[in-house]
Write a protein that holds these residues in place. Sequence first.
Motif: not given
Length: 174
Positions: A131-133, A149-153
């Motif tokens: 998780d990245v802020f 890569h982004t999977r969820m936001q």
Amino acid sequence: MIVEYEEKYLENLRDLLVELEEYILEIDRDHLDRIHPDYREKMALYDLDELEKNEGKCFLAIDEGKVVGLIMGVLRSYEEQDYLDYTCPKSGIITELIISKNSRRKALGKQLMAKMEEYFLQKDCEYVLVDVFAYNNKAIKFYEHGGYHTRMQTMIKKIVEGEEANEENIDCRR
């Protein structure tokens, strides 16, 4: 040099966690984060307890005899409901990655990530989650450069009494 955490490094771990939280406070446009008076004392112990409970590890970056970075990661635990909509390959989760401000640009973060990914591979993990802020653009670029890569936001909105939702913009699907 990358070494596994030992109790003699507890104060260094605390210093790094506080440094990260202070940075998050600087970039938090929502002003939701804070450093509780007990943060320095308790957060490191909380993190170390999570490592113990979830087959985790903490590795430290040491430069010129000083601890200047750390990474923590745990094995992801699954609950019965997870198996209903995921194939659930075994995965690891990076819970903390911190490089002290004065020690950045020396590839220490990359070395710590490689060490943690190696540990996860030894534990038969197929994926690594982190998780990245959202406001931490430097960290986002770092992870993307490393193949993430982004999977969820996670979306956030401050609600105010009397404000109505715009129904044409609401889509509750995942």
